[in-house]
Design a protein around this motif. Structure first.
Motif, PDB file in Angstrom:
ATOM      1  N   CYS A  78       1.082   9.479  -2.979  1.00 51.22           N
ATOM      2  CA  CYS A  78       1.616   8.130  -3.118  1.00 51.22           C
ATOM      3  C   CYS A  78       3.136   8.213  -3.084  1.00 51.22           C
ATOM      4  CB  CYS A  78       1.179   7.486  -4.431  1.00 51.22           C
ATOM      5  SG  CYS A  78      -0.613   7.419  -4.674  1.00 51.22           S
ATOM      6  N   GLU A  79       3.761   7.306  -2.356  1.00 51.45           N
ATOM      7  CA  GLU A  79       5.221   7.281  -2.280  1.00 51.45           C
ATOM      8  C   GLU A  79       5.702   5.880  -2.639  1.00 51.45           C
ATOM      9  OE1 GLU A  79       8.860   9.153   0.314  1.00 51.45           O
ATOM     10  OE2 GLU A  79       6.824   9.226   1.083  1.00 51.45           O
ATOM     11  N   ASP A 120      -4.130  13.904  -1.704  1.00 50.23           N
ATOM     12  CA  ASP A 120      -3.751  12.497  -1.753  1.00 50.23           C
ATOM     13  C   ASP A 120      -2.277  12.427  -2.121  1.00 50.23           C
ATOM     14  OD1 ASP A 120      -6.349  11.685  -1.241  1.00 50.23           O
ATOM     15  OD2 ASP A 120      -6.872  11.567  -3.377  1.00 50.23           O
ATOM     16  N   TRP A 138      -4.567   3.031  -7.735  1.00 47.54           N
ATOM     17  CA  TRP A 138      -5.159   4.265  -7.226  1.00 47.54           C
ATOM     18  C   TRP A 138      -5.190   5.295  -8.349  1.00 47.54           C
ATOM     19  CZ3 TRP A 138      -1.257   1.440  -5.138  1.00 47.54           C
ATOM     20  CH2 TRP A 138      -1.469   0.837  -3.898  1.00 47.54           C
ATOM     21  N   THR A 180       0.851  -1.193   0.000  1.00 51.45           N
ATOM     22  CA  THR A 180       0.000   0.000   0.000  1.00 51.45           C
ATOM     23  C   THR A 180       0.882   1.236   0.000  1.00 51.45           C
ATOM     24  OG1 THR A 180      -1.731  -1.169   1.208  1.00 51.45           O
ATOM     25  CG2 THR A 180      -1.826   1.233   1.201  1.00 51.45           C
ATOM     26  N   ALA A 223      -2.841  15.027  -8.485  1.00 48.15           N
ATOM     27  CA  ALA A 223      -1.517  15.194  -7.879  1.00 48.15           C
ATOM     28  C   ALA A 223      -1.227  16.642  -7.508  1.00 48.15           C
ATOM     29  CB  ALA A 223      -0.445  14.662  -8.833  1.00 48.15           C
ATOM     30  N   CYS A 237      -0.171   4.363  -1.363  1.00 45.57           N
ATOM     31  CA  CYS A 237      -0.924   5.612  -1.469  1.00 45.57           C
ATOM     32  C   CYS A 237      -1.706   5.886  -0.186  1.00 45.57           C
ATOM     33  CB  CYS A 237      -1.883   5.570  -2.654  1.00 45.57           C
ATOM     34  SG  CYS A 237      -1.052   5.580  -4.263  1.00 45.57           S
ATOM     35  N   ASP A 238      -1.707   7.159   0.217  1.00 43.74           N
ATOM     36  CA  ASP A 238      -2.448   7.594   1.391  1.00 43.74           C
ATOM     37  C   ASP A 238      -3.525   8.575   0.930  1.00 43.74           C
ATOM     38  OD1 ASP A 238      -3.422   8.516   3.777  1.00 43.74           O
ATOM     39  OD2 ASP A 238      -1.518   9.299   4.535  1.00 43.74           O
ATOM     40  N   LEU A 239      -4.778   8.189   1.056  1.00 38.18           N
ATOM     41  CA  LEU A 239      -5.902   9.017   0.609  1.00 38.18           C
ATOM     42  C   LEU A 239      -6.686   9.579   1.792  1.00 38.18           C
ATOM     43  CD1 LEU A 239      -7.292   6.663  -2.212  1.00 38.18           C
ATOM     44  CD2 LEU A 239      -5.299   8.162  -2.277  1.00 38.18           C
ATOM     45  N   VAL A 252      -1.745   5.282 -10.237  1.00 45.50           N
ATOM     46  CA  VAL A 252      -0.618   4.605  -9.598  1.00 45.50           C
ATOM     47  C   VAL A 252      -0.981   3.132  -9.463  1.00 45.50           C
ATOM     48  CG1 VAL A 252       0.829   4.455  -7.540  1.00 45.50           C
ATOM     49  CG2 VAL A 252       0.045   6.692  -8.357  1.00 45.50           C
ATOM     50  N   ILE A 270      -5.328   9.489  -8.491  1.00 46.38           N
ATOM     51  CA  ILE A 270      -5.332  10.689  -7.646  1.00 46.38           C
ATOM     52  C   ILE A 270      -5.054  11.942  -8.465  1.00 46.38           C
ATOM     53  CG2 ILE A 270      -4.475   9.284  -5.719  1.00 46.38           C
ATOM     54  CD1 ILE A 270      -1.830  10.880  -5.968  1.00 46.38           C
TER      55      ILE A 270
END
Length: 530
Positions: free
Chosen positions: A161-162, A159, A190, A149, A194, A151-153, A208, A192
């Motif tokens: 993603c790393e 939002d 995901w 996981t 950006a 991505c942090d939503l 992503v 998002i």
């Protein structure tokens, strides 16, 4: 003793004998050394040496990872963005693309897609072997997560993603793929926006994907040793407050920790934006900026961040930043980028206070459209009566001037004064201790401190607020004393929301400043300057 000639002849014969006897021993010895060196892996390969590995330049690329990629060239990621670019402050959106936004090398002729015969996990194993054999130092600024996981939503504003370890960007399909290091992956996906305002529907989304072990990874056409950030322009930009609050401050929060060794890939590209803020962008990255939407490469990075972190409106909260960044840090970074005076240099009046003719200098921003100072000439006269030297700036004209020159002009002032609006954002160019004189129109008191007051204080500036009376608003003549717009702005906001506030109080209102009533505010500002 014998003759010298006979002696030389005898010595020569002895030397020949010794060479004949020792030659086989030398050959054996050399062969043994070569075999030993070859087996210990210490033989130094030259550029023409036979090897199944391609030499890697660590400075501008990550090592070749799959054997099928060996013939590909690495991209030149050392070019600096913005060299020789025109730094006009606000180029129109329909101008030609800025020189700072340029593609890197085109893919070589061999652009055959990855065959899919190897799974993502097998590709990873092959790549790790090549990294090890090539002797390249691994990227250590991020640690691959234990789960897939990425991505942090959960944040209400943005939002993010790393992707750490193996990330591959495919610009023309607005996709970033992650090849996980774990053997178990659900192949999550995901989509998002950006940027720091994820609720704006017109910002293009970036997809992503976290590949599972059976999915083929796209073949790299260029490889990079530095991390990358994928982010969007557009949104509410073209308003200087939103330029800083929605993009530049969040970009600082996200990119500053890399100290320039990071590449930007921009979707929703706005050439005027990268042109106007080229000085700031070039101090956040020393690599070429990529127009993500038109990029036809598969770029491979050891670390990709999709999206921009944001703490609040024109704000940074140190307790939310691992690096403990502050708005003071941001302002000092901007000043350093534009070559303004060092942090220890006082505001201009204090720096030259021994000059008996020196006056505190205030920049008066005239908006020119809405929330204008109707009696601007009278205000200038009043400011001068209070002892100020006035620099009058028309906001519309500053939009087309050089931002570098404008930053120098703001730096030469002790204070900046204007009606609530984007022009006050130029306080980022003031020196520490500078004063922001904030004139708040009728009906917008509720947003004044959050948008400008708190950011000014957080940047180490003085904030002086003046809320006009209904008599100083042109709304009074239009609506009269008995109208709700005049009597109860809060009721207007409650019933119509921010849209109604914008329509009435932000767009229909101009200001007739009462300099007698305004006088105590100016005295407070002067006291801060002195």
């Amino acid at each position: 003793m014998g003759s010298p000639k006979a002696a030389r002849s005898k010595a020569g014969q002895g030397g020949i004998w010794r060479r004949r006897v020792s030659a086989p021993f030398v050959v054996v010895l050399v062969a043994a050394v070569l075999v030993l060196v070859a087996f210990t892996g210490q033989f130094v390969q030259g550029p023409d040496a036979s090897s199944r590995f391609t030499p890697v330049h660590v400075e501008d690329s990550i090592p070749r990872r799959t054997p099928t990629d060996q013939g590909l060239e690495t991209s030149d990621s050392s070019r600096q963005e913005g060299e020789g670019s025109d730094q006009k402050a606000n180029a129109e959106p329909d101008e030609s693309p800025d020189e700072a936004i340029r593609e890197q090398q085109q893919p070589p002729e061999d652009t055959t897609e990855y065959s899919g015969k190897e799974s993502a996990l097998q590709v990873q194993e092959n790549e790790e072997d090549i990294v090890k054999e090539a002797g390249s130092a691994p990227y250590t600024k991020c640690t691959p997560p234990s789960s897939t996981t990425v991505c942090d939503l959960s944040n209400l504003r943005f939002d993010i993603c790393e992707l750490c370890g193996d990330a591959r960007t495919i610009g023309q399909s607005s996709t970033v793929m992650y090849v996980p290091h774990t053997q178990i992956s659900d192949g999550e996906e995901w989509s998002i926006r950006a940027q720091s305002r994820k609720n704006l529907p017109w910002i293009k989304k970036v997809t992503v994907k976290s590949l599972n072990t059976s999915q083929p990874a796209p073949r790299c056409t260029s490889k990079h040793a530095m991390p990358a950030i994928v982010f969007a322009l557009g949104g509410l930009t073209a308003n200087v407050w939103h330029d800083f609050s929605d993009v530049l401050v969040p970009l600082f929060l996200t990119a500053r920790e890399f100290d320039g060794d990071v590449q930007f890939l921009i979707t929703n590209n706005q050439p005027w934006f990268t042109k106007k803020y080229s000085t700031i962008l070039s101090n956040l990255t020393r690599h070429a900026i990529i127009d993500f939407d038109s990029d036809n490469q598969v770029r491979c990075y050891p670390h990709v961040i999709v999206g921009l972190r944001s703490h609040g409106d024109l704000g940074i909260y140190p307790n939310r930043s691992p690096q403990n960044y502050t708005m003071m840090d941001f302002r000092l970074f901007v000043r350093q980028a534009y070559g303004l005076a060092a942090p220890e240099v006082g505001i201009p009046y204090r720096a030259d206070r021994d000059d008996p003719d020196k006056k505190p200098r205030v920049m008066l921003i005239d908006r020119g459209k809405t929330r204008r100072f109707v009696n601007a000439a009278y205000i200038i006269q009043g400011l001068e009566w209070f002892g100020f030297e006035v620099v009058m700036v028309n906001q519309n004209k500053t939009d087309s001037s050089s931002l570098d020159e404008f930053a120098q002009l703001v730096d030469s002032c002790d204070a900046i004064m204007g009606a609530h609006g984007a022009g006050l954002t130029n306080m980022v160019f003031l020196r520490s201790g500078g004063v922001v004189v904030h004139v708040v129109p009728h009906g917008v008191e509720f947003m004044a401190d959050a948008f400008y007051g708190a950011p000014a204080r957080d940047m180490g500036l003085r904030h002086v607020k003046y809320s006009i009376s209904p008599e100083e608003s042109t709304l009074l003549e239009k609506y009269g004393w008995n109208h709700t717009v005049i009597k109860d702005p809060e009721a207007v906001r409650s019933s119509g929301g921010l849209e109604k506030v914008g329509e009435v109080y932000m767009s229909e209102q101009d200001i007739v400043l009462n300099m007698t009533r305004f006088g105590p505010i100016l005295l407070k500002a002067i006291d801060f300057i002195m």
